[in-house]
Write an enzyme that holds these catalytic residues in place. Structure first.
Site, PDB file in Angstrom:
ATOM      1  N   ASN A 420      46.321  43.650  34.100  1.00 51.82           N
ATOM      2  CA  ASN A 420      45.429  42.740  34.814  1.00 51.82           C
ATOM      3  C   ASN A 420      45.702  41.265  34.513  1.00 51.82           C
ATOM      4  O   ASN A 420      44.896  40.410  34.855  1.00 51.82           O
ATOM      5  CB  ASN A 420      43.973  43.072  34.465  1.00 51.82           C
ATOM      6  CG  ASN A 420      43.123  43.268  35.705  1.00 51.82           C
ATOM      7  OD1 ASN A 420      43.637  43.402  36.808  1.00 51.82           O
ATOM      8  ND2 ASN A 420      41.811  43.277  35.539  1.00 51.82           N
ATOM      9  N   GLU A 557      31.149  46.647  36.943  1.00 50.54           N
ATOM     10  CA  GLU A 557      31.883  47.582  37.806  1.00 50.54           C
ATOM     11  C   GLU A 557      31.523  49.027  37.483  1.00 50.54           C
ATOM     12  O   GLU A 557      31.508  49.894  38.367  1.00 50.54           O
ATOM     13  CB  GLU A 557      33.390  47.342  37.683  1.00 50.54           C
ATOM     14  CG  GLU A 557      34.116  48.060  36.566  1.00 50.54           C
ATOM     15  CD  GLU A 557      33.823  47.483  35.178  1.00 50.54           C
ATOM     16  OE1 GLU A 557      34.331  48.034  34.200  1.00 50.54           O
ATOM     17  OE2 GLU A 557      33.089  46.469  35.070  1.00 50.54           O
ATOM     18  N   ASP A 558      31.211  49.312  36.218  1.00 49.53           N
ATOM     19  CA  ASP A 558      30.830  50.672  35.845  1.00 49.53           C
ATOM     20  C   ASP A 558      29.448  51.031  36.386  1.00 49.53           C
ATOM     21  O   ASP A 558      29.208  52.147  36.842  1.00 49.53           O
ATOM     22  CB  ASP A 558      30.885  50.837  34.323  1.00 49.53           C
ATOM     23  CG  ASP A 558      30.217  49.681  33.586  1.00 49.53           C
ATOM     24  OD1 ASP A 558      29.662  48.777  34.240  1.00 49.53           O
ATOM     25  OD2 ASP A 558      30.259  49.673  32.337  1.00 49.53           O
TER      26      ASP A 558
END
Length: 648
Positions: A420, A557-558
């Site tokens: 990333n 995001e989780d």
């Protein structure tokens, strides 16, 4: 033509064995190879010794079938190694051969043995006045690949239903026909031999829905390449091209059950509407026709317009796409039909070589398409394993250590490293630990947490383990057990670190809670298994601006994934093993995103924001944890399957 064979036309008629099954009329011990082998009898002319009549003349269609087998991987010239035998006698159309001579012709074949392991291709069985749905010929124990079966004459698992071929589809343009909703008519009825009572029903329906139905008939004479509207304004249409003007096209019962209209309709990307009770559709054993056709009882024909209008536009587009897929892959020509029929028989004899139902019916099956796990079988195949997707930025030492730990997990299939960091190239692949499993590295274009959920085409397994590069404390047993739990619950998120959401009465808002409790409503995707379908949904079908908000704030995001799955399934996540501590011994707190004081506040805001977007709170709170059998029992360690399970 090799030779003439003289026949006795007064041979006793026995018909066929109506009770044949795969287990008693097929000698699989002749199939000693791992692939199907078919022997074709030499071309012969079968003559009646009294009248000099020929039993059958070889048609161009049957010649194409024989030629297809001859050039296929199934053919063998050695009858001693053959599993199946294909006569050179053309029995495709019962109107075109002498049924009194066909039986003796078959019996005269060298390896006939009452038809055992023999294949009979037939598309139009029966003749006037009865038009039986099976050949009026002595075929004994032979397998019939037939186009006119009904549920009374079809022997499931033994016979194979094939389509009735239409030579008209070879004459149409090969230019692609585009799917769409912008077609002139809801329903086109262009079948020539429709039953009178059905024709009357459509005449009644047209009185109220004239603009929705196009009903056509013969233009006179023997012309089959045109259809005409009824008088007084008789208009001529080119057939089968006229079928592409309808979203749906009708196939009804006639003197024979099997109709060439089905292939003609599908060649024009029109959705078939079948009103033939008890009709066994082509390749019904493997093709899911509910995805591409509408079936009606003949007694319900009066409600056909109402039923078709109730089908959504989205469903119509999906069915058109499926029609095109089925026609192109299984029905477009005699070669394709023949090979498909042989593959079905091969899958029965060698089930380990068989395609799954999903593979038979999936458009773009080679493009790593995804499937909703809600509709999967109850237990995912163990052999497939999982793909570990590691999201990392620059912690190379921790990443390498994690890879070494993952590679010893028995159920691991491959590793995908998502780099990333756009400012720095990932380490060269040669510097990575040497492992026995496939490993690929993908450098992303932007630094987004959502990159961990992108449906990368490199992911070939259904199960994905999303894991952070600092989660190096999980043992091989814990990960393998987590995968086993996911196999039983593929529509759930199954993972290790858990959290809960609570309602705060003082602020009247939802609150994110990380305290250790027996209750959970979320499993963090820093170490969790999920079906790859959810990655597809997260990337392309996330409601509102949730995905954009997550990427902008680098958080939640989780939580977003937990909301997504819970909203679609109404199921809670599943926590596995008792481990609650997830700390990276190699990392300092200043490196960790969760060290930010605003992190927890943002996560509470996430829950509150997401619930408003969904219009409800889909997360469900449960008190449940999956542990291995005998985990806490006083039992010899060597007899336990999972010994190395972490503690609190």
């Amino acid at each position: 033509m090799e030779r003439e064979v003289l026949l006795h036309s007064d041979t006793e008629y026995r018909g066929r064995n109506a009770n044949c099954t795969f287990w008693d009329c097929l000698n699989i011990y002749k199939c000693e190879h791992d692939k199907l082998k078919v022997y074709i009898y030499p071309l012969q002319e079968f003559l009646d010794e009294k009248s000099d009549k020929v039993a059958s003349t070889l048609s161009s269609e049957y010649f194409q079938i024989l030629e297809t087998v001859l050039k296929s991987r199934y053919y063998t010239s050695n009858p001693n190694e053959a599993c199946l035998f294909l006569p050179s006698l053309d029995l495709l159309n019962q109107d075109m051969f002498d049924k009194h001579l066909a039986g003796p012709a078959l019996s005269s074949l060298n390896f006939w043995d009452r038809g055992e392991n023999h294949l009979i291709f037939n598309m139009l069985p029966g003749s006037a006045p009865n038009y039986n749905t099976i050949l009026d010929v002595n075929i004994d124990n032979a397998i019939v690949l037939g186009g006119g079966f009904d549920s009374w004459t079809y022997r499931p698992g033994f016979d194979v239903a094939i389509p009735v071929w239409s030579p008209l589809v070879q004459q149409i343009s090969t230019a692609p026909i585009h799917n769409g909703l912008h077609r002139n008519y809801l329903l086109v009825v262009a079948q020539l031999n429709i039953l009178p009572q059905h024709a009357r029903t459509f005449n009644e329906l047209k009185a109220n829905s004239a603009e929705k139905i196009l009903q056509l008939g013969s233009c006179g004479g023997n012309e089959i390449e045109a259809r005409c509207s009824s008088a007084p304004h008789q208009k001529r249409f080119e057939y089968p091209r006229i079928l592409r003007r309808g979203q749906f096209c009708f196939v009804g019962r006639s003197l024979r059950v099997g109709q060439p209209d089905l292939i003609e309709i599908m060649s024009q990307n029109c959705i078939p509407v079948l009103a033939i009770d008890n009709f066994v559709l082509p390749f019904e054993d493997v093709i899911d026709w509910s995805l591409a056709a509408v079936r009606l009882r003949e007694s319900e024909l009066h409600s056909i317009i109402r039923k078709l209008e109730s089908i959504s536009s989205v469903k119509i587009l999906e069915m058109q796409k499926q029609v095109q897929y089925l026609y192109t892959n299984y029905l477009k020509d005699l070669k394709t039909i023949t090979i498909t029929a042989l593959e079905i028989i091969e899958s029965r004899i060698f089930p380990l070589l068989a395609r799954s139902s999903r593979q038979w019916n999936t458009v773009n099956k080679n493009s790593h398409s995804t499937f909703n796990p809600i509709f999967l079988t109850s237990l995912v195949p163990k052999s497939q394993g999982f793909t570990a997707v590691i999201l990392t930025y620059d912690r190379v030492e921790s990443l390498f250590l994690l890879i070494q730990k993952l590679t010893v997990v028995p159920s691991l299939q491959s590793i995908l490293v998502i780099w990333n960091n756009q400012k720095k190239m990932p380490p060269h692949l040669s510097t990575f630990p040497t492992i026995a499993k496939p490993l690929k590295i993908i450098q992303t274009r932007e630094n987004k947490l959502s990159n961990r959920f992108y449906p990368y085409p490199e992911i070939e397994t259904e199960a994905i383990l999303t894991i952070d590069d600092d989660i190096i404390m999980l043992t091989s047993d814990e990960l393998d057990f987590g995968y086993e739990v996911w196999r039983e619950f593929p529509d759930h998120i199954v993972g290790f670190p858990s959290r809960i959401h609570v309602w705060d009465n003082s602020t009247m808002r939802w609150h994110y809670e990380s305290e250790w409790t027996n209750q959970i409503s979320m499993v963090l995707t820093g170490a969790a298994f999920h079906h790859k379908y959810w990655s597809h949904m997260y990337t392309y079908a996330m409601p509102g601006d949730i995905k954009h908000w997550v990427d902008e704030h680098m958080n939640c995001e989780d939580i977003a994934m937990n909301f997504l799955v819970a909203n679609l399934t109404n199921n809670p996540p599943i926590k596995v093993t008792p481990r609650k501590k997830f700390k990276c011994p190699e990392c300092t707190n200043t490196e960790m995103l969760s060290a930010d004081l605003n992190h927890m506040r943002e996560r509470s805001a996430c829950i509150d924001r997401f619930s408003k977007i969904y219009g409800r709170m889909p997360l469900r709170t449960v008190e449940f944890r999956a542990d291995p059998v005998l985990f806490r029992d006083n039992f010899p360690e060597k007899l336990k399957r999972y010994n190395d399970i972490g503690s609190l």
